[in-house]
Design a protein around this motif. Structure first.
Motif, short mmCIF file in Angstrom:
data_model
loop_
_atom_site.label_atom_id
_atom_site.label_comp_id
_atom_site.label_asym_id
_atom_site.label_seq_id
_atom_site.Cartn_x
_atom_site.Cartn_y
_atom_site.Cartn_z
N ALA A 180 -7.45 -32.92 -3.18
CA ALA A 180 -8.21 -33.79 -4.07
C ALA A 180 -9.00 -32.93 -5.06
N ARG A 181 -8.28 -32.35 -6.03
CA ARG A 181 -8.84 -31.37 -6.97
C ARG A 181 -9.30 -30.13 -6.22
N PHE A 182 -8.36 -29.54 -5.40
CA PHE A 182 -8.68 -28.40 -4.55
C PHE A 182 -8.77 -27.10 -5.35
N MET A 183 -7.96 -26.98 -6.40
CA MET A 183 -8.07 -25.86 -7.36
C MET A 183 -7.64 -24.51 -6.80
N GLN A 184 -7.02 -24.49 -5.61
CA GLN A 184 -6.47 -23.25 -5.08
C GLN A 184 -4.96 -23.43 -4.97
N VAL A 185 -4.20 -22.47 -5.42
CA VAL A 185 -2.74 -22.55 -5.32
C VAL A 185 -2.32 -22.14 -3.91
N LEU A 186 -1.63 -23.04 -3.21
CA LEU A 186 -1.23 -22.75 -1.83
C LEU A 186 -0.15 -21.67 -1.81
N PRO A 187 -0.23 -20.77 -0.82
CA PRO A 187 0.84 -19.76 -0.70
C PRO A 187 2.15 -20.43 -0.24
N HIS A 188 3.26 -19.74 -0.49
CA HIS A 188 4.58 -20.34 -0.24
C HIS A 188 4.74 -20.81 1.20
N GLU A 189 4.20 -20.03 2.15
CA GLU A 189 4.46 -20.43 3.54
C GLU A 189 3.72 -21.73 3.88
N LEU A 190 2.56 -21.95 3.26
CA LEU A 190 1.86 -23.22 3.50
C LEU A 190 2.61 -24.38 2.83
N CYS A 191 3.13 -24.14 1.63
CA CYS A 191 3.93 -25.16 0.95
C CYS A 191 5.10 -25.57 1.84
N ALA A 192 5.72 -24.57 2.46
CA ALA A 192 6.86 -24.86 3.32
C ALA A 192 6.43 -25.61 4.58
N ALA A 193 5.32 -25.14 5.18
CA ALA A 193 4.87 -25.75 6.43
C ALA A 193 4.44 -27.20 6.22
N TRP A 194 3.87 -27.49 5.06
CA TRP A 194 3.34 -28.83 4.78
C TRP A 194 4.26 -29.63 3.86
N ALA A 195 5.50 -29.22 3.77
CA ALA A 195 6.44 -29.90 2.85
C ALA A 195 6.52 -31.39 3.18
N GLY A 196 6.43 -32.20 2.14
CA GLY A 196 6.53 -33.64 2.34
C GLY A 196 5.27 -34.28 2.88
N LYS A 197 4.22 -33.49 3.07
CA LYS A 197 2.95 -34.02 3.60
C LYS A 197 1.77 -33.72 2.69
N ALA A 198 1.88 -32.63 1.91
CA ALA A 198 0.76 -32.21 1.07
C ALA A 198 0.91 -32.84 -0.32
N LEU A 199 -0.09 -33.65 -0.67
CA LEU A 199 -0.10 -34.34 -1.96
C LEU A 199 -1.14 -33.70 -2.87
N ASN A 200 -0.76 -33.41 -4.09
CA ASN A 200 -1.70 -32.86 -5.06
C ASN A 200 -1.90 -33.86 -6.20
N ILE A 201 -3.08 -33.84 -6.81
CA ILE A 201 -3.30 -34.59 -8.05
C ILE A 201 -3.46 -33.56 -9.16
N HIS A 202 -2.55 -33.63 -10.14
CA HIS A 202 -2.67 -32.72 -11.29
C HIS A 202 -3.17 -33.53 -12.48
N HIS A 203 -4.13 -32.96 -13.21
CA HIS A 203 -4.79 -33.72 -14.26
C HIS A 203 -4.07 -33.62 -15.60
N SER A 204 -2.75 -33.85 -15.56
CA SER A 204 -2.00 -34.04 -16.80
C SER A 204 -0.77 -34.88 -16.48
N PHE A 205 -0.15 -35.37 -17.53
CA PHE A 205 1.09 -36.10 -17.40
C PHE A 205 2.21 -35.07 -17.34
N LEU A 206 2.54 -34.62 -16.14
CA LEU A 206 3.57 -33.59 -15.98
C LEU A 206 4.92 -34.11 -16.48
N PRO A 207 5.78 -33.24 -17.03
CA PRO A 207 5.67 -31.78 -17.06
C PRO A 207 4.83 -31.23 -18.22
N SER A 208 4.12 -32.05 -18.96
CA SER A 208 3.23 -31.48 -19.98
C SER A 208 2.05 -30.81 -19.32
N PHE A 209 1.64 -29.69 -19.88
CA PHE A 209 0.37 -29.06 -19.52
C PHE A 209 0.27 -28.67 -18.04
#
Lengths: 283, 283, 283, 283
Positions: free
Chosen positions: B170-199
């Motif tokens: 919820a606006r955590f502002m830290q980029v997760l390392p790859h192994e955490l991305c893998a471990a939490w795949a399909g469970k970790a939700l991020n909110i990015h403050h742009s209309f991706l893929p812009s910005f």
């Protein structure tokens, strides 16, 4: 209609409105904006012509004196809204934007003179002529050779002959060469079928489908030398979901392209769009 | 709740619904989708637990037999909606998403257990605890050295101890390392403050202001190893104009971030989101 | 295409999909909904015709047996999407919806046969005929006397002669008599230029301006005996502000009317709209 | 901040801006509007206080002279934005608008002083006090007897004691008596959970579900003696479909209620809302 942009300083509003009040001018609508980043001031003033004791030429002469006090970098123009706006439309094969604009003109909603429609294919000649508008076919050969340069030269001649207030790339699908971008700067409006800066270039709906976005959009912008990077006049979006194929996106996107282009064109012709750098003020 | 994805073939719908009908299962809601590009079939079936003569474990065992006929690449799960969903929230200093989610939980709108809030700053400890939720402070040193690795290890331990159904950045502002991305795949939700893929990346509102877009947005997506490039769950936009400074965009954008994250989280927890490749089906 | 509505009970989905699977039918798309208030079940199933070993007539006969098990109040139909849909358009003087629909047909976006356009004024004859579509002028006298009844009789004869799948009141501006509403029930689509139920009846944009609303809208609905009260198929809105005069609202509203009508018509012709009572399910 | 409304005539803009320029006033933002129906002129001018050689009291005195020339029916005010705005919130049991506003205040987005929250139930006392804001419980008996009149008298005393710039009915659910509407005219903001003028009064989401609308909305308006009929400040909508129960509509609608109320309140406190008759100008 008076539009003006210059570095901000005190006294500009008072200077303009004082001059107009003294001349008896009736301000029907006025808008002001100062960009805090660039400290640039913008204004648009709609004055009833019949409230002034002189015509547009005299107004321009007198206003030149007023503006002198605002510094050396003032960008302004006075336009006579009594003069009907001339528009040239550039098209290719896809007709939805053309159908839409012709319908708006025919129903009186968009009160402009479409002086001609120019297509690099003949597909849209018939509907254009049914509306009583001349259609010119300028074929564009593939590649970047002399044939293409000649086609652009012919296009330029056809367009410039009309002294248009706007040149609309209504899904024209040809990238203008740099010299045409420069010659038509601030006059050539393009409709790009994505929400820029997402999905620049070719096949934006395919790109959007692959990325799995939940909204697709369209962008009306002034044409500049860098592809799809000119000042944005208007954008809008529509929701899509997993059930939408690329073909569905193309279909839904058309409805957004049409209204975004029509709005952008209207605002441009009403002198509502002031450009500074790569950003626009839309009053 | 049954969700299933597999290569499409005839007989899947009949197979599932025949099995459920035989067992007396009452299908409260059912959704189906076949992606024509990948020929992948997706379904979500909501069955009243009390209409079945057996429990979740037995249902899973029997369903395994049903699914066997659909080929080797079937991805399915059966969840018991009677089990309350556990959510861990990761925050930094910006509180609007946290305030919003806690308000939804407190008012009963979002019926989940927030097991803890973990922040790399202490700013949001007080409001968290006012809601009766434990707050953990895990400081993240600057740079990419061992200190940061240790902080992520501590974060992982704290999170995994709760066996959460969702981990919300919820606006955590830290980029997760790859192994955490893998471990939490399909469970970790991020909110990015742009209309991706812009910005993509840092300071998207600044980027949006510089580009002069007429709409700004927010994107809720699953976290993957590539920054801001994971499968998109939900997006929305809000209109801005030349009068909006970056600060105004930040303020307006927050309202979109909050609702987009709340919707994405709700859909995820209701097993409405099926991922295939980098795209989502949201039933 | 199979659409079906009936009181909900277990076994309907299994019954339909089991029957189709047995016959080798390939379900391209399927949607289900149960209304919890009325306990009414709705489904729409898109089956590839070439996947079935028999034609539409035989399918209908066999499906009659399947449906018998679902109780006495089943409302269903099987349509052959290979049959091109016929549409009659009713117009008055305002052309924007007509221009829009003709443009969609001409560009291939809406693959229907517009069998004729019927107007109570002649204004739109020329554009209709430019599209190669017959235009019929049926003048409607003022008042409610015999002249008007005769005009409606003539209108009905002209329309019914085409056996249309849809009768579109594209800003027709005449209130249909009750017997026509009954005869065309579920086929006659109207576009009302407000966000119903706000601003029923005449001059909705004037009403909206007087009330000072911040959004205006349009509603596509089935025509019923009570004015502007039929089942709603689609609605949308657009933002207005204090600067918008009634004329501006009329202009902005047109863009919404066009897309709302086009969407509603498309969904109707694709058998996506199922009506129950005064509400619609749009699959 | 100067706001002014009066019958339109030439020289108003020049009069104001001439006066400000003479005094050295730096106009940060200026907006103008003339309603062509009522011929009423509106303006809002944001002047940097430190650019003027005198304070607010002197500015008011001098401006009184300027305004005298504009005729007898001039409605104007000069407010000092350095003075922090005071807001009183009236609530009942539903907390989503309260949670939202307190979150905005706590995160610094809405820079106001919430002097107190007053509820006719105690449900929201705890969260209010967790934010360090006093909560007052004023029970309202059923019926229209003396008990209710006494409760309103107590409410009025509590509210007026704070001299608030805004009184926000954040889902208060009690209809204010006429004398309170009069006393708090132009200050009391209500959030109604429908897109007015649709679904006035009780249970608007139930009404919306029964009518089968495809969008639901919310309206922020000034409270007047006639129920849900006051000048509209802001509205917005969200899409619903046949799958949404009344409970789903209530949930989705809350997101709209929250942002519409927050926007309306912000604009009111920034002196952006000028009322004339039953319509608002929102600069």
């Amino acid at each position: 209609m008076i539009t003006l942009g210059c570095p901000d300083r005190t006294g500009i509003v008072a200077g303009i409105s004082g001059f107009l009040a003294e001349a008896g001018g009736w301000i029907v609508g006025a808008a002001y904006h100062t960009d805090p980043v660039t400290n640039w001031f913008f204004t648009r003033q709609e004055v009833r012509a019949d409230s002034l004791p002189f015509g547009p030429a005299e107004l321009r002469a007198r206003f030149t004196d007023v503006v002198r006090k605002f510094g050396p970098r003032v960008d302004w123009q006075i336009t006579d809204t009594a003069e009907r706006r001339r528009v040239v439309l550039l098209v290719s094969k896809e007709g939805h934007c053309l159908y839409d604009l012709l319908g708006r003109v025919a129903s009186g909603e968009l009160d402009v003179e479409v002086t001609s429609v120019i297509g690099n294919h003949k597909d849209l000649a018939k509907i254009t002529e049914a509306h009583g508008i001349p259609f010119h076919h300028v074929p564009f050969p593939a590649g970047d050779g002399e044939g293409k340069a000649a086609a652009f030269a012919q296009l330029r001649q056809l367009v410039d002959g009309h002294h248009p207030h706007a040149i609309v790339l209504a899904r024209f699908m040809q990238v203008l060469p740099h010299e045409l971008c420069a010659a038509w700067a601030g006059k050539a409006l393009n409709i790009h079928h994505s929400f820029l800066p997402s999905f620049v270039g070719a096949r934006p709906y395919h790109q959007a489908h692959t990325r799995g976005v939940k909204l697709i959009g369209a962008t009306c912008h002034y044409v500049t030398a860098e592809l799809d990077a000119g000042p944005i006049v208007e954008q809008d979006v529509i929701r899509v979901d997993h059930g939408d194929s690329v073909a569905d996106m193309v279909r839904k996107g058309r409805d957004i392209e049409k209204v975004v282009l029509a709005r952008g064109l209207r605002w441009h012709l009403e002198d509502r769009v002031l450009v500074h750098g790569n950003r626009t003020v839309v009053f």
